[in-house]
Design an enzyme around this catalytic site. Sequence first.
Site, mmCIF file in Angstrom:
data_model
loop_
_atom_site.group_PDB
_atom_site.id
_atom_site.type_symbol
_atom_site.label_atom_id
_atom_site.label_comp_id
_atom_site.label_asym_id
_atom_site.label_seq_id
_atom_site.Cartn_x
_atom_site.Cartn_y
_atom_site.Cartn_z
ATOM 1 C CD GLU A 1 -3.415 22.719 30.368
ATOM 2 O OE1 GLU A 1 -3.417 21.644 29.253
ATOM 3 O OE2 GLU A 1 -3.364 21.153 31.399
ATOM 4 C CG LEU B 1 -9.116 14.979 30.893
ATOM 5 C CD1 LEU B 1 -8.705 14.771 32.654
ATOM 6 C CD2 LEU B 1 -9.219 13.521 30.519
ATOM 7 C CB ALA C 1 -5.344 12.547 31.252
ATOM 8 C CB SER D 1 -12.610 0.603 30.961
ATOM 9 O OG SER D 1 -11.071 0.617 30.462
ATOM 10 N N GLY D 2 -11.868 4.230 29.414
ATOM 11 C CA GLY D 2 -11.978 6.174 30.172
ATOM 12 C C GLY D 2 -12.802 6.458 30.697
ATOM 13 C CD GLU E 1 -9.174 10.841 21.856
ATOM 14 O OE1 GLU E 1 -8.434 11.115 22.735
ATOM 15 O OE2 GLU E 1 -8.287 11.324 20.526
ATOM 16 N NE ARG F 1 -8.797 17.968 23.505
ATOM 17 C CZ ARG F 1 -7.899 17.696 24.244
ATOM 18 N NH1 ARG F 1 -7.918 18.304 25.473
ATOM 19 N NH2 ARG F 1 -6.395 17.286 24.027
ATOM 20 C CG HIS G 1 1.158 18.092 24.007
ATOM 21 N ND1 HIS G 1 1.865 18.240 24.082
ATOM 22 C CD2 HIS G 1 -0.521 18.092 24.521
ATOM 23 C CE1 HIS G 1 1.685 18.998 25.371
ATOM 24 N NE2 HIS G 1 0.339 18.954 25.679
ATOM 25 N NE ARG H 1 -2.688 21.152 23.564
ATOM 26 C CZ ARG H 1 -3.745 20.124 24.696
ATOM 27 N NH1 ARG H 1 -4.209 19.152 23.945
ATOM 28 N NH2 ARG H 1 -3.398 20.616 25.829
ATOM 29 C CG ASP I 1 -9.776 -0.446 18.337
ATOM 30 O OD1 ASP I 1 -9.055 -1.277 17.206
ATOM 31 O OD2 ASP I 1 -9.051 -1.670 19.057
ATOM 32 C CE LYS J 1 -7.463 -2.888 20.956
ATOM 33 N NZ LYS J 1 -6.949 -2.066 20.532
ATOM 34 C CG HIS K 1 -2.868 14.774 22.787
ATOM 35 N ND1 HIS K 1 -2.152 14.301 23.901
ATOM 36 C CD2 HIS K 1 -3.252 15.522 23.026
ATOM 37 C CE1 HIS K 1 -2.810 15.022 25.378
ATOM 38 N NE2 HIS K 1 -3.295 15.360 24.890
#
Length: 490
Positions: free
Chosen positions: A113, A371, A45, A11-12, A354, A365, A227, A273, A206, A34, A330
């Site tokens: 960033e 996103l 995020a 559900s992201g 993801e 990344r 991160h 990163r 999962d 879940k 991350h």
Amino acid sequence: MIKTDILIIGSGIGALSVASELCKFHRKVTVITKALTKSCNSSLAQGGISVALSDEDSYTLHYEDTMTAGCNINDPDAVLKLVSTAPEVIREFINTGMVFDKDENGNLAFGREGAHRLNRIIHAGGDRTGLRVVEQLLRNITTDVTIIQNEMALDLRVKNGKCSGVITRNSEGEIHCYHANYTILATGGIGQLYPSTSNDITITGDGISMAYRAGCRLKNLEFIQFHPTMLTIDGKAYGLVSEAVRGAGGILVNDKGEKIMEGVHPQKDLAPRDVVAREVYAHYLKGEKIYLDISNVKDFRKKFPTVTEICEEHGVDPDNRLLPVAPGAHFHMGGVEATPEGITNIEGLFAVGEVACTGVHGANRLASNSLLEGIVFGKLTADYIVNHRITAEEIADEPSPYTVGKLPDKAEIQIQMMEFVGIVRHSGKMQEIIDWFEQYMPDHKDFVRLNIDKTSNNQYEIYNMLTTGWLIAKAAADRHNSIGAHYIVE
Ligand code: SIN
């Protein structure tokens, strides 16, 4: 048997982006998740969405930055599709009512960033972008979408290379068998395989492990992004301190106040990163404390309400200007091999967000591209589904004879992962961790499907962590050179 046309697992932002787009075509969608709908990495995020919408930007520049951060092993076509489609998709999203932060003239405000050469990141509510996007997508979905919470997907129903749905068990212990023409895996990443992580508690790998059991092709599993700045007190991580804080002037210092990124990389604190995470980790291993000095960050509390909240909850006063930090797991660049339209090697099975490896992130990344990937490739997946009829076959589910023996607890797996397949990997030790995992294979055969009636949801989670950890370790052992987030020494 529960019949549904389109089934989304997770559900992201990737999941909700597919669902909201399908609503435009009045397609019936079932989302199973879940835990609660907002228990996902997207809601946590803090970073924003990188998109070439400012006057001085272009998608070509965004493309180049994405490729450079990814060490050029990204899939160039997928990157091009992402960055060139992004401006249009984000404009459309804004037209649905999504509000991003504005500058003093009322135009979109662009932040910076790591590894971006110019200000390109849009935010919502400061560091609450993920949550605001999830909330907007939830507002955009209609009654054509049914969301079922607290139900864990256990195994995909696959026969002869075709997917017909999934088997689940809810928190009441009821097992459900779904028959779906299109099954979309959007289960997120693997953060909980490590002791320190920015990820939600539900994120236990999962999706990758179910996909493995179903015969899916997996890709780039060795690339895990750490991160550099999790708020960390006495070795325990309490949440993310967004990279946008460094974008706004935050500087990493050691306990003597020395700037640790000086002389390490031309982009210093805003280097890619993987570079920053390794440097912070090296100091941390020497026993030094590392802080993010926010003396130069204007309006910290206003710009970073979530970080402020996390700090105050854990006794760190942002007014003292030094936030104790250390790296944490991350984002997973690898996953189920998929096209930008989510297509996998299994007919009827799609992967978005993801859990998917579309190749856009390469070995590392670029900040705030995740996103974006969820929104843009979620839309492309929905478009593909609308234009391609698939009818799932009726299949009989045969129970597996395999059960698990004594399993390790989650903390033990996390410690092993950090030691052997963490920020620094030792080539001479890879077989040791692979053997450690293999002792947990039922009958030492493989991480095979289990007998559902004899395996609890908690055992499934641990089994999924073991399966995914093993797959990551094998992928890491197979890549002998250091590149991006895969850093290997003798
Ligand atoms: C952050 O806010 O630092 C995370 C952003 C991202 O992962 O892209």
